[in-house]
Design a protein around this motif. Structure first.
Motif, PDB file in Angstrom:
ATOM      1  N   GLY A 134      41.121  15.368  11.183  1.00 24.62           N
ATOM      2  CA  GLY A 134      40.786  14.903  12.531  1.00 24.62           C
ATOM      3  C   GLY A 134      39.355  15.259  12.934  1.00 24.62           C
ATOM      4  O   GLY A 134      38.781  14.631  13.822  1.00 24.62           O
ATOM      5  N   ILE A 135      38.809  16.276  12.293  1.00 25.97           N
ATOM      6  CA  ILE A 135      37.437  16.726  12.620  1.00 25.97           C
ATOM      7  C   ILE A 135      36.417  16.022  11.715  1.00 25.97           C
ATOM      8  O   ILE A 135      35.391  15.521  12.172  1.00 25.97           O
ATOM      9  N   ASN A 136      36.729  16.013  10.413  1.00 28.84           N
ATOM     10  CA  ASN A 136      35.803  15.459   9.415  1.00 28.84           C
ATOM     11  C   ASN A 136      36.607  14.559   8.474  1.00 28.84           C
ATOM     12  O   ASN A 136      36.965  14.960   7.372  1.00 28.84           O
ATOM     13  N   ILE A 159      30.582  20.647  12.309  1.00 27.69           N
ATOM     14  CA  ILE A 159      30.818  19.313  12.881  1.00 27.69           C
ATOM     15  C   ILE A 159      31.409  19.446  14.288  1.00 27.69           C
ATOM     16  O   ILE A 159      31.012  18.733  15.211  1.00 27.69           O
ATOM     17  N   LEU A 160      32.330  20.394  14.457  1.00 26.04           N
ATOM     18  CA  LEU A 160      32.896  20.629  15.795  1.00 26.04           C
ATOM     19  C   LEU A 160      31.785  20.982  16.786  1.00 26.04           C
ATOM     20  O   LEU A 160      31.760  20.486  17.915  1.00 26.04           O
ATOM     21  N   ASP A 161      30.868  21.837  16.348  1.00 29.06           N
ATOM     22  CA  ASP A 161      29.770  22.254  17.229  1.00 29.06           C
ATOM     23  C   ASP A 161      28.856  21.078  17.561  1.00 29.06           C
ATOM     24  O   ASP A 161      28.410  20.915  18.699  1.00 29.06           O
ATOM     25  N   GLU A 162      28.595  20.239  16.559  1.00 30.86           N
ATOM     26  CA  GLU A 162      27.741  19.055  16.792  1.00 30.86           C
ATOM     27  C   GLU A 162      28.435  18.109  17.783  1.00 30.86           C
ATOM     28  O   GLU A 162      27.786  17.567  18.688  1.00 30.86           O
ATOM     29  N   GLN A 163      29.745  17.936  17.610  1.00 32.07           N
ATOM     30  CA  GLN A 163      30.475  17.051  18.513  1.00 32.07           C
ATOM     31  C   GLN A 163      30.442  17.612  19.933  1.00 32.07           C
ATOM     32  O   GLN A 163      30.245  16.876  20.901  1.00 32.07           O
ATOM     33  N   ALA A 164      30.614  18.950  20.051  1.00 31.88           N
ATOM     34  CA  ALA A 164      30.604  19.575  21.397  1.00 31.88           C
ATOM     35  C   ALA A 164      29.233  19.412  22.037  1.00 31.88           C
ATOM     36  O   ALA A 164      29.129  19.135  23.246  1.00 31.88           O
ATOM     37  N   ALA A 165      28.165  19.570  21.222  1.00 34.03           N
ATOM     38  CA  ALA A 165      26.801  19.461  21.759  1.00 34.03           C
ATOM     39  C   ALA A 165      26.492  18.042  22.226  1.00 34.03           C
ATOM     40  O   ALA A 165      25.729  17.825  23.168  1.00 34.03           O
ATOM     41  N   ALA A 166      27.120  17.054  21.539  1.00 33.81           N
ATOM     42  CA  ALA A 166      26.841  15.645  21.869  1.00 33.81           C
ATOM     43  C   ALA A 166      27.587  15.199  23.125  1.00 33.81           C
ATOM     44  O   ALA A 166      27.289  14.153  23.685  1.00 33.81           O
TER      45      ALA A 166
END
Ligand code: GSH
Length: 208
Positions: free
Chosen positions: A148-150, A200-207
């Motif tokens: 679900g994340i990647n 990837i979770l961090d990138e998604q949160a930042a976006a």
């Protein structure tokens, strides 16, 4: 134990803060351990087989050949968890790609074994959850979360595993095998292990 409707108390152990009482009873300092009065059992398969012997209904097949085959597949969970984990917990894109390249060989073994089972599922031995299901479900659950994340979509090439996974993930005993805050705890684990999935979770949160 939920599949057997056994009354029990559960204590969740966090890897970095294992309490003394746990370290005193767990020979390898690992979960799971099962305390039955004054006796302590360890190793998932040993615990599952013990429970199956003492609590009706018997989930292991009575036919010795089928039971031995079930046992052989529960023994393969180390290979299974390692192959899935090399993808889910990869720290870099390169390691992730290498894990993903190797994974189909392991998936194919399970796909073939599901194809050869003499029943229509949805579980390994038919319509009753069994010890093989219990052994594989935790790793599939975690793999599905990371999908679900990647997403890799790798299970799309393995329809028997995909259907088995869907049945397991919908099973109440499997759903309740983790605490309610498991999503957060698992995300924290991905971060502690410095995985690609955590990045990837961090990138998604930042976006957002
Ligand atoms: N073969 C053992 C493996 C146990 C195991 O590796 N447990 C992991 C969690 S799945 C653990 O406790 N890790 C903590 C640690 O190694 O410190 C079993 O199936 O019970």
């Amino acid at each position: 134990m939920r599949a057997k409707n056994v009354d029990f108390e559960v204590a969740y152990i966090t890897k970095d803060t294992k309490p003394d009482w746990f370290l005193e009873i767990s020979p390898h300092g690992k979960v799971p351990v099962l305390k039955v009065d004054d006796d302590v059992l360890f190793e998932s398969n040993a615990i599952a087989e013990y429970l199956d012997e003492v609590v009706e209904p018997r989930l292991a097949p009575t036919d010795p050949i089928k039971r031995a085959r079930n046992r052989a597949w529960t023994d393969f969970t180390t290979g299974w968890s390692g192959a899935l984990g090399n993808v889910s917990y990869a720290k870099t894109k390169e390691d992730h790609a290498a894990g993903l390249e190797a994974l189909p060989a392991t998936l194919q073994k399970i796909e073939d074994s599901l194809s050869r089972r003499e029943n229509d599922g949805p579980y390994f031995n038919g319509d009753q959850l069994c010890l093989v299901d219990a052994a594989y479900a935790p790793f599939l659950m975690r793999f599905n979360i990371v999908e679900g994340i990647n997403p890799t979509g790798v299970l799309d090439g393995f329809p028997k595993i995909k259907a088995w996974s869907a049945a397991l993930m919908a099973n109440e005993a499997v759903i309740k095998s983790v605490p309610e805050d498991f999503g957060e705890v698992f995300d924290a684990g991905l971060h502690n292990r410095e995985t690609l999935a955590a990045q990837i979770l961090d990138e998604q949160a930042a976006a957002e």
